[in-house]
Design a protein around this motif. Structure first.
Motif, PDB file in Angstrom:
ATOM      1  N   GLN A 198      44.556   5.458  19.647  1.00 41.91           N
ATOM      2  CA  GLN A 198      43.406   4.557  19.737  1.00 41.91           C
ATOM      3  C   GLN A 198      43.360   3.867  21.105  1.00 41.91           C
ATOM      4  O   GLN A 198      42.294   3.698  21.695  1.00 41.91           O
ATOM      5  CB  GLN A 198      43.450   3.508  18.619  1.00 41.91           C
ATOM      6  CG  GLN A 198      43.191   4.078  17.246  1.00 41.91           C
ATOM      7  CD  GLN A 198      44.445   4.623  16.565  1.00 41.91           C
ATOM      8  OE1 GLN A 198      45.507   4.754  17.162  1.00 41.91           O
ATOM      9  NE2 GLN A 198      44.301   4.958  15.296  1.00 41.91           N
ATOM     10  N   LEU A 199      44.535   3.480  21.616  1.00 42.16           N
ATOM     11  CA  LEU A 199      44.579   2.849  22.937  1.00 42.16           C
ATOM     12  C   LEU A 199      44.227   3.862  24.031  1.00 42.16           C
ATOM     13  O   LEU A 199      43.542   3.520  24.994  1.00 42.16           O
ATOM     14  CB  LEU A 199      45.951   2.226  23.204  1.00 42.16           C
ATOM     15  CG  LEU A 199      46.041   1.408  24.498  1.00 42.16           C
ATOM     16  CD1 LEU A 199      45.039   0.249  24.487  1.00 42.16           C
ATOM     17  CD2 LEU A 199      47.453   0.889  24.697  1.00 42.16           C
ATOM     18  N   VAL A 200      44.664   5.091  23.890  1.00 43.22           N
ATOM     19  CA  VAL A 200      44.309   6.147  24.847  1.00 43.22           C
ATOM     20  C   VAL A 200      42.784   6.287  24.911  1.00 43.22           C
ATOM     21  O   VAL A 200      42.193   6.323  25.996  1.00 43.22           O
ATOM     22  CB  VAL A 200      44.971   7.495  24.468  1.00 43.22           C
ATOM     23  CG1 VAL A 200      44.373   8.646  25.266  1.00 43.22           C
ATOM     24  CG2 VAL A 200      46.473   7.427  24.648  1.00 43.22           C
ATOM     25  N   ASN A 201      42.130   6.356  23.747  1.00 41.52           N
ATOM     26  CA  ASN A 201      40.677   6.496  23.707  1.00 41.52           C
ATOM     27  C   ASN A 201      39.970   5.278  24.305  1.00 41.52           C
ATOM     28  O   ASN A 201      39.002   5.422  25.046  1.00 41.52           O
ATOM     29  CB  ASN A 201      40.193   6.719  22.275  1.00 41.52           C
ATOM     30  CG  ASN A 201      40.559   8.088  21.751  1.00 41.52           C
ATOM     31  OD1 ASN A 201      40.805   9.014  22.513  1.00 41.52           O
ATOM     32  ND2 ASN A 201      40.618   8.214  20.444  1.00 41.52           N
ATOM     33  N   PHE A 202      40.456   4.090  23.983  1.00 37.28           N
ATOM     34  CA  PHE A 202      39.870   2.855  24.499  1.00 37.28           C
ATOM     35  C   PHE A 202      39.938   2.833  26.028  1.00 37.28           C
ATOM     36  O   PHE A 202      38.940   2.568  26.702  1.00 37.28           O
ATOM     37  CB  PHE A 202      40.603   1.655  23.892  1.00 37.28           C
ATOM     38  CG  PHE A 202      40.066   0.312  24.306  1.00 37.28           C
ATOM     39  CD1 PHE A 202      38.823  -0.122  23.873  1.00 37.28           C
ATOM     40  CD2 PHE A 202      40.820  -0.527  25.102  1.00 37.28           C
ATOM     41  CE1 PHE A 202      38.334  -1.371  24.229  1.00 37.28           C
ATOM     42  CE2 PHE A 202      40.350  -1.783  25.474  1.00 37.28           C
ATOM     43  CZ  PHE A 202      39.096  -2.207  25.034  1.00 37.28           C
ATOM     44  N   ALA A 203      41.111   3.126  26.578  1.00 41.03           N
ATOM     45  CA  ALA A 203      41.288   3.137  28.034  1.00 41.03           C
ATOM     46  C   ALA A 203      40.405   4.205  28.679  1.00 41.03           C
ATOM     47  O   ALA A 203      39.785   3.964  29.725  1.00 41.03           O
ATOM     48  CB  ALA A 203      42.757   3.359  28.393  1.00 41.03           C
TER      49      ALA A 203
END
Length: 168
Positions: free
Chosen positions: A147-152
């Motif tokens: 989820q953090l990968v996608n957000f970034a």
């Protein structure tokens, strides 16, 4: 629009970089804002199980972010994703309305804290002046690395598109 959901997918941070303002290369205004500002919108939303749609707990009206601070945020998020740092702390500098802190726990989970300073809005609607930092809303949740990968990545894409806007 960059979305950072919690691990259960029932709560999320939305951050939208909507437009870019450029400033003159010289002068007091330019030095205060660096290379320009970005018009942004942020919200913390929850999933309504009745209709399957996300609805805001809090949605900030559009506010300004300095271009450099947004670049720093995206770079820091990418460093957390790569495991180079254990967390990131961010607070918007122009209006100081949004704060974001993400940290990696010893177990490898990602803890997210979203702080929203409501003093400007409460002052506007109540007619009473308040002090920055006295009217805060804080949301905490855990999320996963994907989820953090996608957000970034979503933030990087929005930032790149805004930086290229108006260039030949």
């Amino acid at each position: 629009m960059a979305l950072l959901p919690n691990a259960q997918g029932t709560l999320r941070l939305e951050l939208l970089l909507a437009d870019k303002e450029t400033v003159p290369a010289s002068g007091e205004f330019a030095s205060a804002l660096g290379r320009g500002r970005l018009l942004a919108r942020a919200a913390v939303e929850h999933l309504d199980s009745k209709d399957g749609a996300f609805w805001p707990f809090i949605r900030l009206t559009p506010y300004w972010l300095r271009l450099e601070e947004c670049e720093e945020l995206v770079g820091s998020l990418e460093r957390v994703v790569r495991g180079e740092i254990q967390g990131v702390s961010f607070r918007s500098a122009v209006t100081e309305e949004l704060g974001l802190q993400i940290g990696v726990s010893p177990e490898g989970t990602l803890s997210v804290e979203v702080g929203i300073d409501l003093h400007r809005y409460l002052a506007r609607y109540s007619g009473k002046q308040t002090t920055p930092g006295t009217e805060l809303a804080l949301f905490r949740f855990e999320t996963g690395r994907p989820q953090l990968v996608n957000f970034a990545a979503e933030l990087r894409t929005e930032l790149r598109e805004l930086q290229q806007r108006g260039q030949p």
